[in-house]
Scaffold this motif. Structure first.
Motif, PDB file in Angstrom:
ATOM      1  N   ASN A 119       0.841  -1.190   0.000  1.00  0.00           N
ATOM      2  CA  ASN A 119       0.000   0.000   0.000  1.00  0.00           C
ATOM      3  C   ASN A 119       0.885   1.252   0.000  1.00  0.00           C
ATOM      4  OD1 ASN A 119       0.878   0.364   2.654  1.00  0.00           O
ATOM      5  ND2 ASN A 119      -1.053  -0.301   3.549  1.00  0.00           N
ATOM      6  N   ARG A 120       0.265   2.418  -0.023  1.00  0.00           N
ATOM      7  CA  ARG A 120       0.997   3.675  -0.104  1.00  0.00           C
ATOM      8  C   ARG A 120       1.962   3.838   1.065  1.00  0.00           C
ATOM      9  NH1 ARG A 120       3.163   7.985   1.434  1.00  0.00           N
ATOM     10  NH2 ARG A 120       3.042   9.844   0.181  1.00  0.00           N
ATOM     11  N   GLU A 121       1.523   3.449   2.253  1.00  0.00           N
ATOM     12  CA  GLU A 121       2.383   3.569   3.427  1.00  0.00           C
ATOM     13  C   GLU A 121       3.627   2.692   3.289  1.00  0.00           C
ATOM     14  OE1 GLU A 121       2.272   2.996   8.272  1.00  0.00           O
ATOM     15  OE2 GLU A 121       0.413   2.771   7.140  1.00  0.00           O
ATOM     16  N   ALA A 122       3.451   1.454   2.834  1.00  0.00           N
ATOM     17  CA  ALA A 122       4.594   0.548   2.654  1.00  0.00           C
ATOM     18  C   ALA A 122       5.541   1.077   1.587  1.00  0.00           C
ATOM     19  CB  ALA A 122       4.108  -0.850   2.291  1.00  0.00           C
ATOM     20  N   LEU A 123       4.990   1.592   0.479  1.00  0.00           N
ATOM     21  CA  LEU A 123       5.844   2.175  -0.570  1.00  0.00           C
ATOM     22  C   LEU A 123       6.592   3.384  -0.032  1.00  0.00           C
ATOM     23  CD1 LEU A 123       3.436   1.964  -3.644  1.00  0.00           C
ATOM     24  CD2 LEU A 123       5.452   0.528  -3.197  1.00  0.00           C
ATOM     25  N   HIS A 124       5.868   4.264   0.661  1.00  0.00           N
ATOM     26  CA  HIS A 124       6.488   5.470   1.222  1.00  0.00           C
ATOM     27  C   HIS A 124       7.607   5.098   2.195  1.00  0.00           C
ATOM     28  CE1 HIS A 124       6.877   8.837   4.080  1.00  0.00           C
ATOM     29  NE2 HIS A 124       6.805   9.556   2.983  1.00  0.00           N
ATOM     30  N   ASP A 125       7.353   4.118   3.075  1.00  0.00           N
ATOM     31  CA  ASP A 125       8.369   3.690   4.041  1.00  0.00           C
ATOM     32  C   ASP A 125       9.603   3.145   3.330  1.00  0.00           C
ATOM     33  OD1 ASP A 125       6.672   4.459   6.087  1.00  0.00           O
ATOM     34  OD2 ASP A 125       6.133   2.395   6.658  1.00  0.00           O
ATOM     35  N   ALA A 126       9.409   2.325   2.313  1.00  0.00           N
ATOM     36  CA  ALA A 126      10.541   1.768   1.562  1.00  0.00           C
ATOM     37  C   ALA A 126      11.337   2.865   0.868  1.00  0.00           C
ATOM     38  CB  ALA A 126      10.033   0.746   0.538  1.00  0.00           C
ATOM     39  N   VAL A 127      10.641   3.827   0.280  1.00  0.00           N
ATOM     40  CA  VAL A 127      11.311   4.942  -0.402  1.00  0.00           C
ATOM     41  C   VAL A 127      12.096   5.770   0.607  1.00  0.00           C
ATOM     42  CG1 VAL A 127      10.861   7.117  -1.624  1.00  0.00           C
ATOM     43  CG2 VAL A 127       9.726   5.019  -2.364  1.00  0.00           C
ATOM     44  N   THR A 128      11.503   6.043   1.751  1.00  0.00           N
ATOM     45  CA  THR A 128      12.167   6.844   2.788  1.00  0.00           C
ATOM     46  C   THR A 128      13.399   6.118   3.329  1.00  0.00           C
ATOM     47  OG1 THR A 128      10.077   7.882   3.382  1.00  0.00           O
ATOM     48  CG2 THR A 128      11.830   7.976   5.020  1.00  0.00           C
ATOM     49  N   GLU A 129      13.273   4.817   3.585  1.00  0.00           N
ATOM     50  CA  GLU A 129      14.392   4.026   4.106  1.00  0.00           C
ATOM     51  C   GLU A 129      15.554   3.946   3.127  1.00  0.00           C
ATOM     52  OE1 GLU A 129      12.810   0.178   5.093  1.00  0.00           O
ATOM     53  OE2 GLU A 129      11.513   1.000   6.662  1.00  0.00           O
ATOM     54  N   ARG A 130      15.277   4.100   1.861  1.00  0.00           N
ATOM     55  CA  ARG A 130      16.313   3.940   0.828  1.00  0.00           C
ATOM     56  C   ARG A 130      16.663   5.283   0.163  1.00  0.00           C
ATOM     57  NH1 ARG A 130      12.979  -0.397   0.968  1.00  0.00           N
ATOM     58  NH2 ARG A 130      13.936  -2.434   1.213  1.00  0.00           N
ATOM     59  N   ASP A 131      16.564   6.337   0.934  1.00  0.00           N
ATOM     60  CA  ASP A 131      16.981   7.669   0.475  1.00  0.00           C
ATOM     61  C   ASP A 131      16.279   8.151  -0.786  1.00  0.00           C
ATOM     62  OD1 ASP A 131      18.760   8.022   2.635  1.00  0.00           O
ATOM     63  OD2 ASP A 131      20.305   6.875   1.578  1.00  0.00           O
ATOM     64  N   GLY A 132      14.972   7.912  -0.879  1.00  0.00           N
ATOM     65  CA  GLY A 132      14.184   8.517  -1.943  1.00  0.00           C
ATOM     66  C   GLY A 132      13.825   7.633  -3.118  1.00  0.00           C
ATOM     67  N   ALA A 133      14.338   6.410  -3.171  1.00  0.00           N
ATOM     68  CA  ALA A 133      13.988   5.510  -4.277  1.00  0.00           C
ATOM     69  C   ALA A 133      14.128   4.062  -3.814  1.00  0.00           C
ATOM     70  CB  ALA A 133      14.873   5.748  -5.489  1.00  0.00           C
ATOM     71  N   ALA A 134      13.087   3.265  -4.033  1.00  0.00           N
ATOM     72  CA  ALA A 134      13.105   1.858  -3.646  1.00  0.00           C
ATOM     73  C   ALA A 134      12.814   0.998  -4.860  1.00  0.00           C
ATOM     74  CB  ALA A 134      12.074   1.598  -2.554  1.00  0.00           C
ATOM     75  N   SER A 135      13.555  -0.077  -4.995  1.00  0.00           N
ATOM     76  CA  SER A 135      13.420  -0.981  -6.132  1.00  0.00           C
ATOM     77  C   SER A 135      12.653  -2.230  -5.703  1.00  0.00           C
ATOM     78  CB  SER A 135      14.821  -1.353  -6.627  1.00  0.00           C
ATOM     79  OG  SER A 135      14.753  -2.277  -7.672  1.00  0.00           O
ATOM     80  N   PHE A 136      11.751  -2.674  -6.573  1.00  0.00           N
ATOM     81  CA  PHE A 136      10.935  -3.851  -6.285  1.00  0.00           C
ATOM     82  C   PHE A 136      10.981  -4.811  -7.470  1.00  0.00           C
ATOM     83  CE2 PHE A 136       9.131  -0.335  -3.933  1.00  0.00           C
ATOM     84  CZ  PHE A 136       9.029  -0.862  -2.658  1.00  0.00           C
ATOM     85  N   GLN A 137      11.146  -6.095  -7.184  1.00  0.00           N
ATOM     86  CA  GLN A 137      11.114  -7.092  -8.245  1.00  0.00           C
ATOM     87  C   GLN A 137       9.673  -7.354  -8.639  1.00  0.00           C
ATOM     88  OE1 GLN A 137      13.581 -10.463  -7.774  1.00  0.00           O
ATOM     89  NE2 GLN A 137      12.879 -11.421  -9.666  1.00  0.00           N
ATOM     90  N   THR A 138       9.411  -7.337  -9.935  1.00  0.00           N
ATOM     91  CA  THR A 138       8.065  -7.572 -10.448  1.00  0.00           C
ATOM     92  C   THR A 138       7.830  -9.069 -10.647  1.00  0.00           C
ATOM     93  OG1 THR A 138       8.698  -7.462 -12.783  1.00  0.00           O
ATOM     94  CG2 THR A 138       8.168  -5.364 -11.686  1.00  0.00           C
TER      95      THR A 138
END
Length: 186
Positions: A119-138
């Motif tokens: 969800n948006r919160e999980a995406l936001h948390d991942a982005v924040t933890e990784r200095d503004g960009a988080a990568s996800f395997q599709t």
């Protein structure tokens, strides 16, 4: 000012303070493409009702992925609107919908799906933890990058093309949909 108006204003300020500038679906049914997206329905059951996702639904059916996306999941789907498909070069959608291109269409569509309920919160948390960009395997196997775009989120494909997330957290019984304004390419 009555208590209800005060609560609405306070809630709006809290949303703004949390950086939730992207349209946020919240809890309960959300309107997408003129239809209510009911959280007790699965991804396909909801998507077929959206006037903004007719091309995506046709592609999912042509690719033979409808049954998969009706499965248990959970799935996070970055769902391009019809206007996004219309921006592809002339003839691209028609070519992909041909039965002989089913494998290529499956690859394209599963590139828009990430395992899990992000969800948006999980995406936001991942982005924040990784200095503004988080990568996800599709599900397709390659990676997408989610990043902050002002107060909103955007998704970048392997080629450096990005899509804006225009609506987040459209709850489904088997995951979540985030509406995007461009088609991502593996």
């Amino acid at each position: 000012m009555n208590a209800m108006k005060t609560k609405i204003i306070v809630a709006g300020l809290c949303v703004a303070a949390l950086g939730l500038g992207t349209a946020h679906a919240g809890h309960g049914p959300t309107n997408v493409g003129g239809a209510s997206m009911l959280p007790e329905r699965n991804i396909v059951e909801n998507a077929v009702n959206s006037d903004d996702h007719e091309t995506l639904v046709a592609a999912v059916k042509a690719a033979g992925l409808a049954e998969v996306l009706q499965g248990e999941g959970p799935f996070t789907v970055f769902a391009p609107v019809d206007a996004a498909f219309a921006e592809l070069p002339d003839g691209t959608v028609e070519m992909l919908l041909n039965p002989e291109n089913q494998a290529r269409l499956q690859e394209l569509l599963t590139y828009h799906v990430v395992p899990g309920n992000m969800n948006r919160e999980a995406l936001h948390d991942a982005v924040t933890e990784r200095d503004g960009a988080a990568s996800f395997q599709t599900v397709q196997g390659e990676r997408l990058t989610v990043m902050r775009n002002g107060n909103n989120l955007s998704v970048m494909d392997a080629n450096g093309n990005s899509a804006n997330v225009t609506l987040v957290d459209v709850a489904q019984s088997n995951g979540v949909i985030h509406v995007i304004d461009s088609v991502l390419m593996p």
